[in-house]
Design a protein around this motif. Structure first.
Motif, PDB file in Angstrom:
ATOM      1  N   LEU A  86       0.762  -1.275   0.051  1.00  0.00           N
ATOM      2  CA  LEU A  86       0.169   0.037   0.222  1.00  0.00           C
ATOM      3  C   LEU A  86       0.931   1.385  -0.034  1.00  0.00           C
ATOM      4  O   LEU A  86       0.599   2.171  -0.743  1.00  0.00           O
ATOM      5  CB  LEU A  86      -0.953  -0.079   1.369  1.00  0.00           C
ATOM      6  CG  LEU A  86      -2.106   0.826   1.257  1.00  0.00           C
ATOM      7  CD1 LEU A  86      -3.085   0.669  -0.006  1.00  0.00           C
ATOM      8  CD2 LEU A  86      -3.065   0.814   2.429  1.00  0.00           C
ATOM      9  N   ALA A  89       2.018   1.988  -3.277  1.00  0.00           N
ATOM     10  CA  ALA A  89       1.070   2.570  -4.276  1.00  0.00           C
ATOM     11  C   ALA A  89       0.587   4.167  -3.851  1.00  0.00           C
ATOM     12  O   ALA A  89       0.529   4.874  -4.701  1.00  0.00           O
ATOM     13  CB  ALA A  89      -0.343   2.042  -4.006  1.00  0.00           C
ATOM     14  N   LEU A  90       0.809   4.454  -2.661  1.00  0.00           N
ATOM     15  CA  LEU A  90       0.365   5.736  -2.218  1.00  0.00           C
ATOM     16  C   LEU A  90       1.582   6.707  -2.295  1.00  0.00           C
ATOM     17  O   LEU A  90       1.455   8.063  -2.665  1.00  0.00           O
ATOM     18  CB  LEU A  90      -0.064   5.809  -0.698  1.00  0.00           C
ATOM     19  CG  LEU A  90      -1.523   5.129  -0.697  1.00  0.00           C
ATOM     20  CD1 LEU A  90      -1.883   5.276   0.726  1.00  0.00           C
ATOM     21  CD2 LEU A  90      -2.520   6.105  -1.608  1.00  0.00           C
ATOM     22  N   THR A  93       3.277   8.504  -5.564  1.00  0.00           N
ATOM     23  CA  THR A  93       2.286   9.499  -5.988  1.00  0.00           C
ATOM     24  C   THR A  93       2.289  10.741  -5.250  1.00  0.00           C
ATOM     25  O   THR A  93       2.266  11.902  -5.727  1.00  0.00           O
ATOM     26  CB  THR A  93       0.986   8.711  -6.060  1.00  0.00           C
ATOM     27  OG1 THR A  93       1.149   7.513  -6.863  1.00  0.00           O
ATOM     28  CG2 THR A  93      -0.067   9.716  -6.901  1.00  0.00           C
ATOM     29  N   LEU A  97       3.077  14.859  -6.187  1.00  0.00           N
ATOM     30  CA  LEU A  97       2.267  15.851  -5.837  1.00  0.00           C
ATOM     31  C   LEU A  97       2.783  16.877  -4.903  1.00  0.00           C
ATOM     32  O   LEU A  97       2.621  17.996  -5.169  1.00  0.00           O
ATOM     33  CB  LEU A  97       1.036  15.388  -5.361  1.00  0.00           C
ATOM     34  CG  LEU A  97       0.055  14.375  -6.311  1.00  0.00           C
ATOM     35  CD1 LEU A  97      -1.083  13.894  -5.653  1.00  0.00           C
ATOM     36  CD2 LEU A  97      -0.291  14.991  -7.462  1.00  0.00           C
ATOM     37  N   GLY A 141      -1.223  17.852  -0.278  1.00  0.00           N
ATOM     38  CA  GLY A 141      -2.074  18.750  -0.421  1.00  0.00           C
ATOM     39  C   GLY A 141      -3.534  17.870  -0.838  1.00  0.00           C
ATOM     40  O   GLY A 141      -4.744  18.693  -0.788  1.00  0.00           O
ATOM     41  N   ASN A 142      -3.277  16.710  -0.647  1.00  0.00           N
ATOM     42  CA  ASN A 142      -4.641  15.869  -0.765  1.00  0.00           C
ATOM     43  C   ASN A 142      -4.951  15.429   0.645  1.00  0.00           C
ATOM     44  O   ASN A 142      -4.235  14.314   1.221  1.00  0.00           O
ATOM     45  CB  ASN A 142      -4.265  14.678  -1.672  1.00  0.00           C
ATOM     46  CG  ASN A 142      -5.613  13.900  -2.160  1.00  0.00           C
ATOM     47  OD1 ASN A 142      -6.308  13.800  -1.166  1.00  0.00           O
ATOM     48  ND2 ASN A 142      -5.700  13.798  -3.393  1.00  0.00           N
ATOM     49  N   ARG A 144      -7.085  13.296   1.599  1.00  0.00           N
ATOM     50  CA  ARG A 144      -7.458  11.812   1.553  1.00  0.00           C
ATOM     51  C   ARG A 144      -5.933  11.048   1.704  1.00  0.00           C
ATOM     52  O   ARG A 144      -6.060   9.948   2.282  1.00  0.00           O
ATOM     53  CB  ARG A 144      -8.340  11.636   0.433  1.00  0.00           C
ATOM     54  CG  ARG A 144      -9.771  11.811   0.775  1.00  0.00           C
ATOM     55  CD  ARG A 144     -10.578  12.120  -0.027  1.00  0.00           C
ATOM     56  NE  ARG A 144     -11.808  12.674  -0.064  1.00  0.00           N
ATOM     57  CZ  ARG A 144     -12.234  13.747   0.444  1.00  0.00           C
ATOM     58  NH1 ARG A 144     -11.062  14.851   0.266  1.00  0.00           N
ATOM     59  NH2 ARG A 144     -13.263  14.196   1.057  1.00  0.00           N
ATOM     60  N   PHE A 145      -5.161  11.486   0.942  1.00  0.00           N
ATOM     61  CA  PHE A 145      -3.952  10.753   1.005  1.00  0.00           C
ATOM     62  C   PHE A 145      -3.301  10.740   2.598  1.00  0.00           C
ATOM     63  O   PHE A 145      -2.876   9.628   3.009  1.00  0.00           O
ATOM     64  CB  PHE A 145      -2.572  11.398   0.299  1.00  0.00           C
ATOM     65  CG  PHE A 145      -2.470  11.076  -1.315  1.00  0.00           C
ATOM     66  CD1 PHE A 145      -3.565  11.457  -2.059  1.00  0.00           C
ATOM     67  CD2 PHE A 145      -1.556  10.184  -1.527  1.00  0.00           C
ATOM     68  CE1 PHE A 145      -3.606  10.879  -3.260  1.00  0.00           C
ATOM     69  CE2 PHE A 145      -1.729   9.628  -2.912  1.00  0.00           C
ATOM     70  CZ  PHE A 145      -2.570   9.938  -3.784  1.00  0.00           C
TER      71      PHE A 145
END
Lengths: 219, 219
Positions: A86, A89-90, A93, A97, A141-142, A144-145
């Motif tokens: 996981l 995957a996170l 990315t 960003l 800045g996300n 949810r991440f």
DNA sequence: GTTTTTCATTCTGTATACTGTTTGGAAATC
DNA sequence: GATTTCCAAACAGTATACAGAATGAAAAAC
């Protein structure tokens, strides 16, 4: 979860105390977390204890059995493997960003690195290491991440705590390796492209995982 | 969350009813979810209502204000954008991991596709669409991918529900597009490499997102 | 007319009490 | 001695009660 100058609610304080007990190793994985007993121990009623249990379930530190009883989560090597997948995957990315923001201002990362140089205990180092990664997630800045990360972080900390108790790892050598890697990552954010940062983070996580002596099939 | 032949607990039923109200549009985003009122409406005490609120917060359908009051979550276009970014980070990886399993057995996906062909309401189509993606996440064999997805799914469904209410989209045309895309994905899982599947899923999500009329700055 | 203050209402946070279920071990049975 | 039955203790689920904080509208002050 708190608002103003925060007099912590009883739920919050119960959550903190229980979390500290679990991560500190005072409660072994698999231990029963009976509401009544904890309520007495913390000097509160069962209601705040209940909310603490649910909150820590969200953090991955507590799991509920089929009959509604709460236990300290038991993590298997496969769980840890899943967490690692996981992360791969996170985090890369998120790093991509976050790159524009961190190019302008990497001071938080640097402060973390400096604190890590001064850190004494294994527990503290582990926490600062996770903080470093969390800072990158946050800089994406996300929201949810970050939320996803928070869901994994507890489990990571729990697993690493157990690992350190079983082995005597995190020696001087590995600390220096981490310091160097984090330093290189900061440099990358300051001067390289976003995709370079993405790649470097991926390598960092992958390399760290491969080094860990998790391949032993632990109990 | 239930065990045997499941007589649903009051908490569970309160959770289901409230979720249905929110996703069904009976409660507008931003609406106050007062515990007392809901307890009366559901014919239970405040305790199960409380747990329902916490459960739905985990699902992303409810958010708590600074003073502890619960509201139906208000999603902004930016929220939806964030969810989309997250999907692009998770689903292609999950598809790659799921590929070996789905190559052997894609019957669940096919059943989903068949159900979608028969589906009547927009709401049902949306749900089946999300189910399709959830099946892939589940087939990855990584429980945590699924857990993350569940956290996003509620928000996606909430946003799409609002979108469909505002516009009259999801016409015959777009339904056919989705059916075709899902069919192609199933074919890919059956006969192509894992990385091909990964790429195709990424394109599918990306394309779908770009098509959506989200660029309008909605309230 | 506008702003501030006051206060009743409403809401959440928490404690306590009650109920039904689960559990582990003692007693009974084989 | 091994197995089953049964029961008391422990536990979670839920209801109710109360206290303290937030809210909004009416009243007072300017």
């Amino acid at each position: 979860m708190k608002n103003t100058i925060s007099l912590a609610s009883r739920s919050d304080s119960a959550t903190s105390r229980l979390r500290a007990d679990i991560l500190g190793g005072a409660l072994d994985p698999g231990a029963l977390l009976a509401e009544t007993a904890m309520a007495e121990r913390f000097g509160v009623s069962r209601v705040p204890v209940r909310e603490a249990l649910f909150a820590l379930e969200r953090e991955g530190l507590v799991e509920f059995g089929t009959t509604g009883r709460a236990f300290v989560k038991v993590l298997t090597p496969q769980d840890f493997q899943e967490l690692h997948t996981l992360r791969l995957a996170l985090e890369p990315t998120a790093a991509r960003l976050a790159a524009p923001r961190l190019r302008k201002d990497s001071s938080a990362l640097e402060r973390n690195l400096a604190a890590m140089r001064r850190a004494k205990s294994v527990r503290q180092i582990t926490r600062l290491d996770l903080d470093f990664h969390e800072l990158i997630l946050a800089a994406s800045g996300n929201k949810r991440f970050l939320a996803m990360w928070r869901l994994m972080r507890g489990e990571l900390e729990l697993w690493l705590g157990g690992l350190h108790r079983r082995h005597q790892i995190r020696t001087e050598h590995t600390l220096n390796e981490t310091l160097e890697a984090h330093g290189a990552i900061i440099q990358c954010f300051r001067s390289q492209s976003a995709t370079s940062c993405e790649r470097l983070i991926r390598q960092h996580i992958q390399g760290w995982f491969e080094w860990l002596p998790t391949l032993e099939v632990t109990p």
